[in-house]
Design an enzyme around this catalytic site. Structure first.
Site, mmCIF file in Angstrom:
data_model
loop_
_atom_site.group_PDB
_atom_site.id
_atom_site.type_symbol
_atom_site.label_atom_id
_atom_site.label_comp_id
_atom_site.label_asym_id
_atom_site.label_seq_id
_atom_site.Cartn_x
_atom_site.Cartn_y
_atom_site.Cartn_z
ATOM 1 N N ARG A 100 0.881 -1.182 0.000
ATOM 2 C CA ARG A 100 0.000 0.000 0.000
ATOM 3 C C ARG A 100 0.909 1.219 0.000
ATOM 4 O O ARG A 100 1.717 1.407 0.902
ATOM 5 C CB ARG A 100 -0.891 0.014 1.243
ATOM 6 C CG ARG A 100 -1.520 1.376 1.466
ATOM 7 C CD ARG A 100 -2.559 1.387 2.550
ATOM 8 N NE ARG A 100 -3.768 0.726 2.109
ATOM 9 C CZ ARG A 100 -4.958 0.895 2.684
ATOM 10 N NH1 ARG A 100 -5.094 1.704 3.719
ATOM 11 N NH2 ARG A 100 -6.028 0.262 2.235
ATOM 12 N N HIS A 127 -7.739 0.820 -5.906
ATOM 13 C CA HIS A 127 -7.815 -0.034 -4.703
ATOM 14 C C HIS A 127 -8.515 -1.333 -5.129
ATOM 15 O O HIS A 127 -9.676 -1.566 -4.786
ATOM 16 C CB HIS A 127 -8.598 0.712 -3.611
ATOM 17 C CG HIS A 127 -8.491 0.103 -2.254
ATOM 18 N ND1 HIS A 127 -7.690 -0.982 -1.956
ATOM 19 C CD2 HIS A 127 -9.103 0.432 -1.067
ATOM 20 C CE1 HIS A 127 -7.805 -1.278 -0.675
ATOM 21 N NE2 HIS A 127 -8.656 -0.444 -0.126
ATOM 22 N N GLN A 130 -10.298 -3.998 -2.678
ATOM 23 C CA GLN A 130 -11.528 -3.471 -2.101
ATOM 24 C C GLN A 130 -12.726 -3.725 -3.030
ATOM 25 O O GLN A 130 -13.767 -4.217 -2.599
ATOM 26 C CB GLN A 130 -11.373 -1.958 -1.864
ATOM 27 C CG GLN A 130 -12.616 -1.301 -1.320
ATOM 28 C CD GLN A 130 -12.880 -1.646 0.129
ATOM 29 O OE1 GLN A 130 -11.992 -1.552 0.953
ATOM 30 N NE2 GLN A 130 -14.110 -2.050 0.451
ATOM 31 N N ASP A 219 -17.430 7.200 -0.671
ATOM 32 C CA ASP A 219 -16.120 7.117 -0.024
ATOM 33 C C ASP A 219 -15.794 8.517 0.507
ATOM 34 O O ASP A 219 -16.472 9.498 0.147
ATOM 35 C CB ASP A 219 -15.062 6.665 -1.059
ATOM 36 C CG ASP A 219 -13.678 6.471 -0.457
ATOM 37 O OD1 ASP A 219 -13.557 6.344 0.776
ATOM 38 O OD2 ASP A 219 -12.699 6.449 -1.235
ATOM 39 N N CYS A 259 -16.340 1.885 1.460
ATOM 40 C CA CYS A 259 -15.148 1.060 1.717
ATOM 41 C C CYS A 259 -14.640 1.216 3.140
ATOM 42 O O CYS A 259 -13.954 0.330 3.651
ATOM 43 C CB CYS A 259 -14.054 1.401 0.718
ATOM 44 S SG CYS A 259 -13.619 3.156 0.713
ATOM 45 N N ARG A 287 -13.338 -8.394 3.070
ATOM 46 C CA ARG A 287 -11.939 -8.099 2.708
ATOM 47 C C ARG A 287 -11.043 -9.284 3.089
ATOM 48 O O ARG A 287 -10.125 -9.644 2.360
ATOM 49 C CB ARG A 287 -11.452 -6.825 3.415
ATOM 50 C CG ARG A 287 -12.093 -5.529 2.937
ATOM 51 C CD ARG A 287 -11.734 -5.182 1.514
ATOM 52 N NE ARG A 287 -10.304 -5.148 1.280
ATOM 53 C CZ ARG A 287 -9.499 -4.123 1.627
ATOM 54 N NH1 ARG A 287 -10.010 -3.056 2.168
ATOM 55 N NH2 ARG A 287 -8.200 -4.161 1.369
HETATM 56 N N1 CP Z 1 -11.090 0.044 3.157
HETATM 57 C C1 CP Z 1 -9.782 0.024 3.503
HETATM 58 O O1 CP Z 1 -8.893 -0.292 2.697
HETATM 59 O O2 CP Z 1 -9.556 0.347 4.795
HETATM 60 P P1 CP Z 1 -8.121 0.659 5.435
HETATM 61 O O3 CP Z 1 -7.635 1.935 4.829
HETATM 62 O O4 CP Z 1 -8.387 0.783 6.911
HETATM 63 O O5 CP Z 1 -7.212 -0.484 5.116
HETATM 64 N N1 NVA Z 2 -10.109 6.741 -1.128
HETATM 65 C C1 NVA Z 2 -9.673 6.352 0.187
HETATM 66 C C2 NVA Z 2 -9.878 4.886 0.374
HETATM 67 C C3 NVA Z 2 -9.477 4.362 1.730
HETATM 68 C C4 NVA Z 2 -9.689 2.901 1.870
HETATM 69 C C5 NVA Z 2 -8.218 6.728 0.372
HETATM 70 O O1 NVA Z 2 -7.426 6.502 -0.562
HETATM 71 O O2 NVA Z 2 -7.871 7.266 1.413
#
Ligand code: CP
Ligand code: NVA
Length: 301
Positions: A100, A127, A130, A219, A259, A287
């Site tokens: 990530r 993502h 997700q 989101d 999400c 997830r």
């Molecule tokens: N939805 C998601 O990826 O959550 P986190 O950012 O907590 O991993």
């Molecule tokens: N769009 C959000 C998703 C988090 C899971 C971010 O990138 O922060």
């Protein structure tokens, strides 16, 4: 070259359905015991995470493997040494790398040089884990179909882009309700439209977007790394808040998805998030299973 999962479009449509089948088996416990025994998975995190970190770590443990939590502090990817060199070294120890981070091209570079699968746990662009988990959640609630109307309201971000990638493989009506300034990635949008698999529409009218929708998805308005733009995004996006008034325009059995993490009272009201249409915690639960399915799929190609 190892089979990485950097974007949903790295899979064919048949492979996406294969991953959903595997996910169902993972969830029901219908798999050989401890398939990851003796294997280690490196989980690199350059951004915060609750769901992704915990679901990967727990999932790897459930499959009998070892997970290693690696932060910027340890490896300074691309700074202490090149991404290419780090990819080669990590591949000598690990069965899979999950990452990530901010830059999508860093993940592409890592995948290009690694000899083991690289799984994208979120970049600024997409993502993918997700959205596969979310579509699986939708199938669980509504049965196996491929003609849903999904209305995405709010910021055109990594989540929107991943829906567009899925829409270029699985037929759906994907409507994005957002402001002129907050649309999704232009290249991904163009590709999804030119795939001619789904009806893809952009509108500035949230009511039009949610009309007769099977799913309303939202989101945060300011993603990680963009929190300095929170005020501006709030100004641009406040009419796209998912609330009871908009929900009434969707199908009576419409599902509400997010999400998470949510900023309650901004992109979604408490009433909707805690209401009968919301499946946000089912998405979070899934997830765990989708991640196990994606890792198992990637390792066995
Ligand atoms: N939805 C998601 O990826 O959550 P986190 O950012 O907590 O991993
Ligand atoms: N769009 C959000 C998703 C988090 C899971 C971010 O990138 O922060």
């Amino acid at each position: 070259m190892a089979r990485s999962f950097v974007q949903i479009t790295d899979l064919s449509v048949d492979e996406v359905w294969e991953v959903f089948d595997l996910c169902e088996k993972m969830k029901k416990g219908e798999i050989a015991p401890k398939p990851f025994a003796g294997k280690s998975v490196g989980c690199i995190f350059h951004k915060a995470s609750l769901r992704t970190r915990i679901s990967f770590e727990v999932g790897i443990h459930q499959l009998g493997g070892q997970s290693l939590y690696i932060t910027e502090k340890e490896i300074s990817l691309g700074v202490r040494e090149s991404i290419n060199d780090a990819a080669k070294v990590l591949s000598r120890y690990l069965a899979t790398i999950m990452i990530r981070t901010f830059s999508h091209s860093d993940v592409e570079e890592l995948a290009e040089h690694a000899d083991v699968p690289v799984i994208n746990g979120l970049t600024d662009l997409v993502h993918p884990c997700q959205i596969l988990g979310d579509y699986f959640t939708l199938l669980e609630h509504r049965g196996r179909r491929d003609d849903f109307k999904i209305a995405y309201l709010g910021d055109g971000n990594n989540i929107t882009n991943s829906w567009l990638n899925l829409a270029s493989l699985i037929p759906m009506k994907f409507w994005i309700g957002t402001a002129a300034e907050t649309g999704p990635d232009e290249t991904i949008l163009k590709k999804a439209k030119s795939a001619r698999v789904s009806e893809i529409m952009l509108t500035n009218d949230p009511k039009e977007a949610v009309a007769e929708a099977d799913v309303i998805y939202t989101d945060v308005w300011a993603s990680m790394g963009q929190k300095d733009k929170a005020e501006e995004k709030t100004r641009l996006l406040k009419q796209y808040q998912v609330n009871d008034a908009l929900l009434k325009l969707a199908k009576p059995d419409c599902l509400v998805m997010h999400c998470l993490p949510a900023e309650r009272g901004r992109e979604i009201t408490d009433e909707v998030m805690d209401g009968p249409h919301s499946v946000v915690f089912d998405e979070a639960e899934n997830r765990l299973h989708i991640q196990k399915a994606i890792m198992d799929f990637a390792m066995n190609r």
